[in-house]
Write a protein that holds these residues in place. Sequence first.
Motif, PDB file in Angstrom:
ATOM      1  N   ALA A 170       0.826  -1.215   0.000  1.00  0.00           N
ATOM      2  CA  ALA A 170       0.000   0.000   0.000  1.00  0.00           C
ATOM      3  C   ALA A 170       0.855   1.258   0.000  1.00  0.00           C
ATOM      4  O   ALA A 170       0.454   2.296  -0.536  1.00  0.00           O
ATOM      5  CB  ALA A 170      -0.925  -0.003   1.216  1.00  0.00           C
ATOM      6  N   ILE A 171       2.041   1.193   0.583  1.00  0.00           N
ATOM      7  CA  ILE A 171       2.938   2.345   0.620  1.00  0.00           C
ATOM      8  C   ILE A 171       3.578   2.574  -0.749  1.00  0.00           C
ATOM      9  O   ILE A 171       3.753   3.709  -1.194  1.00  0.00           O
ATOM     10  CB  ILE A 171       4.037   2.148   1.686  1.00  0.00           C
ATOM     11  CG1 ILE A 171       3.426   2.223   3.090  1.00  0.00           C
ATOM     12  CG2 ILE A 171       5.147   3.190   1.539  1.00  0.00           C
ATOM     13  CD1 ILE A 171       4.406   1.926   4.195  1.00  0.00           C
ATOM     14  N   VAL A 172       3.915   1.495  -1.447  1.00  0.00           N
ATOM     15  CA  VAL A 172       4.654   1.600  -2.710  1.00  0.00           C
ATOM     16  C   VAL A 172       3.759   1.936  -3.894  1.00  0.00           C
ATOM     17  O   VAL A 172       4.126   2.746  -4.755  1.00  0.00           O
ATOM     18  CB  VAL A 172       5.424   0.291  -2.988  1.00  0.00           C
ATOM     19  CG1 VAL A 172       6.043   0.323  -4.387  1.00  0.00           C
ATOM     20  CG2 VAL A 172       6.500   0.073  -1.945  1.00  0.00           C
ATOM     21  N   ILE A 173       2.568   1.341  -3.977  1.00  0.00           N
ATOM     22  CA  ILE A 173       1.731   1.465  -5.174  1.00  0.00           C
ATOM     23  C   ILE A 173       1.331   2.904  -5.501  1.00  0.00           C
ATOM     24  O   ILE A 173       1.483   3.328  -6.659  1.00  0.00           O
ATOM     25  CB  ILE A 173       0.487   0.562  -5.053  1.00  0.00           C
ATOM     26  CG1 ILE A 173       0.908  -0.908  -5.202  1.00  0.00           C
ATOM     27  CG2 ILE A 173      -0.539   0.921  -6.123  1.00  0.00           C
ATOM     28  CD1 ILE A 173      -0.234  -1.886  -5.111  1.00  0.00           C
ATOM     29  N   PRO A 174       0.797   3.709  -4.553  1.00  0.00           N
ATOM     30  CA  PRO A 174       0.381   5.081  -4.919  1.00  0.00           C
ATOM     31  C   PRO A 174       1.478   5.930  -5.556  1.00  0.00           C
ATOM     32  O   PRO A 174       1.268   6.492  -6.637  1.00  0.00           O
ATOM     33  CB  PRO A 174      -0.102   5.655  -3.586  1.00  0.00           C
ATOM     34  CG  PRO A 174      -0.545   4.460  -2.814  1.00  0.00           C
ATOM     35  CD  PRO A 174       0.439   3.394  -3.159  1.00  0.00           C
ATOM     36  N   PRO A 175       2.688   6.029  -4.928  1.00  0.00           N
ATOM     37  CA  PRO A 175       3.729   6.826  -5.585  1.00  0.00           C
ATOM     38  C   PRO A 175       4.246   6.186  -6.873  1.00  0.00           C
ATOM     39  O   PRO A 175       4.683   6.891  -7.787  1.00  0.00           O
ATOM     40  CB  PRO A 175       4.835   6.912  -4.529  1.00  0.00           C
ATOM     41  CG  PRO A 175       4.612   5.747  -3.633  1.00  0.00           C
ATOM     42  CD  PRO A 175       3.126   5.551  -3.602  1.00  0.00           C
ATOM     43  N   ALA A 176       4.183   4.839  -6.954  1.00  0.00           N
ATOM     44  CA  ALA A 176       4.654   4.154  -8.158  1.00  0.00           C
ATOM     45  C   ALA A 176       3.779   4.481  -9.367  1.00  0.00           C
ATOM     46  O   ALA A 176       4.245   4.488 -10.503  1.00  0.00           O
ATOM     47  CB  ALA A 176       4.688   2.649  -7.924  1.00  0.00           C
ATOM     48  N   LYS A 177       2.501   4.774  -9.110  1.00  0.00           N
ATOM     49  CA  LYS A 177       1.592   5.137 -10.194  1.00  0.00           C
ATOM     50  C   LYS A 177       1.911   6.520 -10.760  1.00  0.00           C
ATOM     51  O   LYS A 177       1.674   6.787 -11.938  1.00  0.00           O
ATOM     52  CB  LYS A 177       0.139   5.117  -9.696  1.00  0.00           C
ATOM     53  CG  LYS A 177      -0.409   3.722  -9.430  1.00  0.00           C
ATOM     54  CD  LYS A 177      -1.862   3.814  -8.968  1.00  0.00           C
ATOM     55  CE  LYS A 177      -2.457   2.431  -8.740  1.00  0.00           C
ATOM     56  NZ  LYS A 177      -3.872   2.520  -8.276  1.00  0.00           N
ATOM     57  N   LYS A 178       2.458   7.382  -9.906  1.00  0.00           N
ATOM     58  CA  LYS A 178       2.730   8.756 -10.317  1.00  0.00           C
ATOM     59  C   LYS A 178       4.164   8.956 -10.795  1.00  0.00           C
ATOM     60  O   LYS A 178       4.421   9.793 -11.653  1.00  0.00           O
ATOM     61  CB  LYS A 178       2.448   9.710  -9.146  1.00  0.00           C
ATOM     62  CG  LYS A 178       1.008   9.669  -8.646  1.00  0.00           C
ATOM     63  CD  LYS A 178       0.827  10.605  -7.453  1.00  0.00           C
ATOM     64  CE  LYS A 178      -0.592  10.563  -6.921  1.00  0.00           C
ATOM     65  NZ  LYS A 178      -0.765  11.458  -5.743  1.00  0.00           N
ATOM     66  N   GLN A 179       5.100   8.201 -10.218  1.00  0.00           N
ATOM     67  CA  GLN A 179       6.510   8.397 -10.547  1.00  0.00           C
ATOM     68  C   GLN A 179       7.130   7.103 -11.066  1.00  0.00           C
ATOM     69  O   GLN A 179       7.131   6.089 -10.377  1.00  0.00           O
ATOM     70  CB  GLN A 179       7.277   8.872  -9.301  1.00  0.00           C
ATOM     71  CG  GLN A 179       6.748  10.177  -8.713  1.00  0.00           C
ATOM     72  CD  GLN A 179       7.536  10.608  -7.498  1.00  0.00           C
ATOM     73  OE1 GLN A 179       8.726  10.335  -7.375  1.00  0.00           O
ATOM     74  NE2 GLN A 179       6.870  11.282  -6.568  1.00  0.00           N
ATOM     75  N   HIS A 180       7.661   7.179 -12.283  1.00  0.00           N
ATOM     76  CA  HIS A 180       8.282   5.997 -12.893  1.00  0.00           C
ATOM     77  C   HIS A 180       9.513   5.554 -12.110  1.00  0.00           C
ATOM     78  O   HIS A 180       9.839   4.369 -12.073  1.00  0.00           O
ATOM     79  CB  HIS A 180       8.674   6.302 -14.338  1.00  0.00           C
ATOM     80  CG  HIS A 180       7.506   6.585 -15.231  1.00  0.00           C
ATOM     81  ND1 HIS A 180       6.463   5.696 -15.408  1.00  0.00           N
ATOM     82  CD2 HIS A 180       7.206   7.675 -15.990  1.00  0.00           C
ATOM     83  CE1 HIS A 180       5.577   6.213 -16.242  1.00  0.00           C
ATOM     84  NE2 HIS A 180       5.998   7.419 -16.611  1.00  0.00           N
ATOM     85  N   GLY A 181      10.193   6.509 -11.477  1.00  0.00           N
ATOM     86  CA  GLY A 181      11.387   6.174 -10.722  1.00  0.00           C
ATOM     87  C   GLY A 181      11.100   5.254  -9.549  1.00  0.00           C
ATOM     88  O   GLY A 181      11.872   4.336  -9.265  1.00  0.00           O
ATOM     89  N   VAL A 182       9.979   5.493  -8.866  1.00  0.00           N
ATOM     90  CA  VAL A 182       9.606   4.652  -7.730  1.00  0.00           C
ATOM     91  C   VAL A 182       9.288   3.233  -8.196  1.00  0.00           C
ATOM     92  O   VAL A 182       9.731   2.247  -7.595  1.00  0.00           O
ATOM     93  CB  VAL A 182       8.381   5.249  -6.996  1.00  0.00           C
ATOM     94  CG1 VAL A 182       7.920   4.312  -5.891  1.00  0.00           C
ATOM     95  CG2 VAL A 182       8.724   6.611  -6.423  1.00  0.00           C
ATOM     96  N   MET A 219      20.263   3.408  -9.096  1.00  0.00           N
ATOM     97  CA  MET A 219      19.863   3.290 -10.490  1.00  0.00           C
ATOM     98  C   MET A 219      18.661   4.180 -10.796  1.00  0.00           C
ATOM     99  O   MET A 219      18.600   4.835 -11.840  1.00  0.00           O
ATOM    100  CB  MET A 219      19.536   1.827 -10.814  1.00  0.00           C
ATOM    101  CG  MET A 219      20.746   0.912 -10.837  1.00  0.00           C
ATOM    102  SD  MET A 219      20.315  -0.813 -11.252  1.00  0.00           S
ATOM    103  CE  MET A 219      19.741  -0.608 -12.952  1.00  0.00           C
ATOM    104  N   ALA A 220      17.700   4.225  -9.871  1.00  0.00           N
ATOM    105  CA  ALA A 220      16.521   5.067 -10.062  1.00  0.00           C
ATOM    106  C   ALA A 220      16.904   6.545 -10.077  1.00  0.00           C
ATOM    107  O   ALA A 220      16.381   7.335 -10.868  1.00  0.00           O
ATOM    108  CB  ALA A 220      15.494   4.797  -8.969  1.00  0.00           C
ATOM    109  N   ALA A 221      17.849   6.920  -9.203  1.00  0.00           N
ATOM    110  CA  ALA A 221      18.283   8.319  -9.141  1.00  0.00           C
ATOM    111  C   ALA A 221      19.010   8.729 -10.422  1.00  0.00           C
ATOM    112  O   ALA A 221      18.883   9.869 -10.883  1.00  0.00           O
ATOM    113  CB  ALA A 221      19.192   8.531  -7.940  1.00  0.00           C
TER     114      ALA A 221
END
Length: 234
Positions: A170-182, A219-221
């Motif tokens: 639940a913590i990862v999914i919301p920001p992952a939808k908005k930011q490709h880096g996450v 790598m994401a950064a």
Amino acid sequence: MKSRFLRGMSHGIPICLGYLSVSFGFGILAVKAGLSVFQASLISVTNLTSAGQKAGLDVMAAGGALIEMVLLQLTVNIRYSLMALSLSQKLDKSFTTPHRFLASYGITDEIFAVCSAQKEPITPAYMYGMIFIAGLGWVVGTALGAAAGELLPASVSTAMEIVLYGMFIAIVIPPAKKQHGVLFAAVIAVALSIMFKFAVPALSEGFAMIIAAVVSALMAALIFPIKEEEEAAA
């Protein structure tokens, strides 16, 4: 001061209720790993971080070294230092250095979010009230989960373990939808963890998590750097 403490408690009640359910799952995992109800509760009292506790529990269950535990906790929990730096801009003048040290104990993702949303300067009493009620929920939930883990059938305990993992998702999914880096960092971390599990079985779980976390973040950064205008908007 009393009114501000009570206001902090009132703002922390939703966090407390959420922590009760999530820490219940950690309590079950702790008992399954061989810890007692007291030991599981003591971990929650001294280390108020779900990811850090779960990672530390894995190291203890695997018989990892102390240096492995230290490096893992530093890697997993270093984000709280950044949160503390951010909150320092919103603190009231009464927040002296001793108060800052005490309040740093209770900075979690949820407490940081609520404090950041406040329009007025944050006082020590307000933050202590929120930390108290939220921390109480986390410790009580852990104790209840650990006690239930000793009494419930193995099939039920195993099913309840998913609560903690559900929180991480639940913590990862919301920001992952908005930011490709996450999303990219999460996928790389999972891929590395799987690779270490099957291709390098001699590598301990603790060091595998450290390497996966650091490599995926770097790598994401590098591939998805945050532009200055995005930082300002955040």
